[in-house]
Design a protein around this motif. Structure first.
Motif, short mmCIF file in Angstrom:
data_model
loop_
_atom_site.label_atom_id
_atom_site.label_comp_id
_atom_site.label_asym_id
_atom_site.label_seq_id
_atom_site.Cartn_x
_atom_site.Cartn_y
_atom_site.Cartn_z
N MET A 1 -107.00 -0.08 0.20
CA MET A 1 -105.73 -0.93 -0.01
C MET A 1 -105.44 -0.73 -1.43
O MET A 1 -104.04 -0.64 -1.81
N ARG A 2 -106.26 -0.92 -2.35
CA ARG A 2 -106.09 -0.67 -3.84
C ARG A 2 -105.79 0.66 -4.13
O ARG A 2 -104.90 0.89 -4.98
N ALA A 3 -106.32 1.75 -3.32
CA ALA A 3 -105.85 3.25 -3.51
C ALA A 3 -104.59 3.25 -3.12
O ALA A 3 -103.66 4.04 -3.91
N ALA A 4 -104.06 2.52 -2.22
CA ALA A 4 -102.80 2.99 -1.48
C ALA A 4 -101.89 2.12 -2.60
O ALA A 4 -100.64 2.52 -2.74
N GLU A 5 -101.94 1.13 -3.12
CA GLU A 5 -101.16 0.35 -3.91
C GLU A 5 -100.96 1.19 -5.07
O GLU A 5 -99.93 1.04 -5.77
N ALA A 6 -102.07 1.75 -5.77
CA ALA A 6 -102.12 2.58 -7.07
C ALA A 6 -101.02 3.67 -6.63
O ALA A 6 -100.37 4.27 -7.60
N SER A 7 -100.93 4.22 -5.48
CA SER A 7 -99.89 5.41 -5.02
C SER A 7 -98.69 4.73 -4.63
O SER A 7 -97.96 5.53 -4.25
N GLY A 8 -98.25 3.49 -4.90
CA GLY A 8 -96.90 3.16 -4.70
C GLY A 8 -96.73 2.41 -3.41
O GLY A 8 -95.51 2.08 -3.23
N VAL A 9 -97.75 2.25 -2.75
CA VAL A 9 -97.46 1.69 -1.34
C VAL A 9 -97.56 -0.06 -1.33
O VAL A 9 -98.53 -0.61 -2.15
#
Length: 321
Positions: A1-9
């Motif tokens: 989730m955090r990796a996706a959020e860092a990618s703009g998701v």
């Protein structure tokens, strides 16, 4: 989730696409189902548009994410003992796969074997796992460990520049396994953070957590898997694979608990039927199809066995109440 959020998701979008409630990811104990995890990975990569999403994720994982398992590893004498710890306590991190060691005369292969899910693992998930293992090894040993080779069984992606940058080793795709191949001498590398007294403390904690996990009966484990799956395409073989045991073992354990897989599955569908029949926008035939019955007549017979009346009669009785 955090990796996706860092990618703009947007986290809410990702959760919604995966039918996950925010509270599903809260707390430090417990897992979401393997099939849900696989779907989460696939949707996160799709929404991020990052061709290196798995590697991005692998770079973000920190030792403390692995909780007590990380502390048992770092307090071992050498890297070989640390790998033994992760094999022993793998389930405390994830029940999605296992790590095996294969030793040759001069080499050692750390092999990652994912368990079979309803949907095959995303290659990004596999790539992240191997990068986490390698990154963790470099951190434990506190040296720039250089693998002999990295192996993936999936085909070579269109872009591999970042693979070369993070693994810093020859990479072979379409291999027979997912593995990190090292010079065997690395297994004897001493760990600078080793503390035998602290190792005993963390091993005791890890053993306690494993014991708590194993106290859950096979009957309860099957019920938990069914209720968290959100679908009705189950049979005994499917459940046995999900629980990483043979069909015969599952059957024997459930028999000792005084039940069968079919009884538990019927109970699961029975409760789901009562819930779905409250939705008047669904016909009784549609409810039967959602529950995995191939014919409406089969659903009617099952429901009559459960409730002593047809689904339609049950629905009318609920309206009267």
């Amino acid at each position: 989730m955090r990796a996706a959020e860092a990618s703009g998701v947007h986290p809410g979008t990702l959760l919604e696409r995966c039918n996950l409630a925010p509270e599903s990811l809260e707390g430090s104990v417990g897992f979401i189902p393997l099939s849900t995890t696989v779907n989460l990975w696939r949707v996160a990569q799709e929404l991020s548009g990052d061709p290196y999403f798995g590697l991005t994720m692998g770079e973000r994982v920190r030792p403390h994410y692995l909780s007590v398992v990380a502390y048992t590893m770092m307090n071992c004498r050498n890297f070989a003992e640390a790998l033994e710890q992760v094999q022993k306590y793998q389930r405390l991190v994830s029940e999605g796969g296992r790590i095996e060691m294969r030793l040759e005369a001069d080499t050692a292969a750390i092999v990652y074997i994912p368990y079979e899910a309803d949907v095959s693992f995303s290659r990004h998930q596999i790539e992240a796992v191997l990068l986490v293992i390698l990154g963790f090894a470099r951190w434990l040993i506190d040296e720039d460990l250089q693998p002999i080779e990295i192996r993936f069984s999936h085909p070579k992606p269109a872009l591999t520049q970042k693979h070369d940058e993070v693994f810093r080793a020859p990479i072979r795709f379409n291999a027979q396994e997912h593995a990190i191949v090292l010079e065997r001498r690395w297994l004897h590398a001493e760990l600078p953070e080793s503390d035998p007294s602290m190792l005993q403390v963390h091993v005791a904690q890890a053993d306690q957590r494993l014991h708590a996990m194993d106290k859950v009966s096979i009957k309860e484990r099957v019920k938990m898997v069914l209720e968290s799956s959100g679908h009705f395409q189950w049979d005994r073989d499917h459940m046995a694979r999900r629980l990483h045991m043979s069909r015969r073992t599952l059957q024997r354990k459930l028999s000792k608990s005084g039940t069968t897989f079919q009884n538990l599955f019927d109970h699961y569908r029975h409760n789901a039927a009562l819930t779905l029949l409250k939705d008047n926008d669904l016909s009784t035939g549609e409810v039967g199809l959602l529950l995995g019955f191939s014919e409406p007549s089969t659903f009617y017979r099952a429901f009559k066995r459960w409730e002593g009346c047809t689904p339609g009669a049950y629905r009318l009785a609920q309206v009267a109440i």
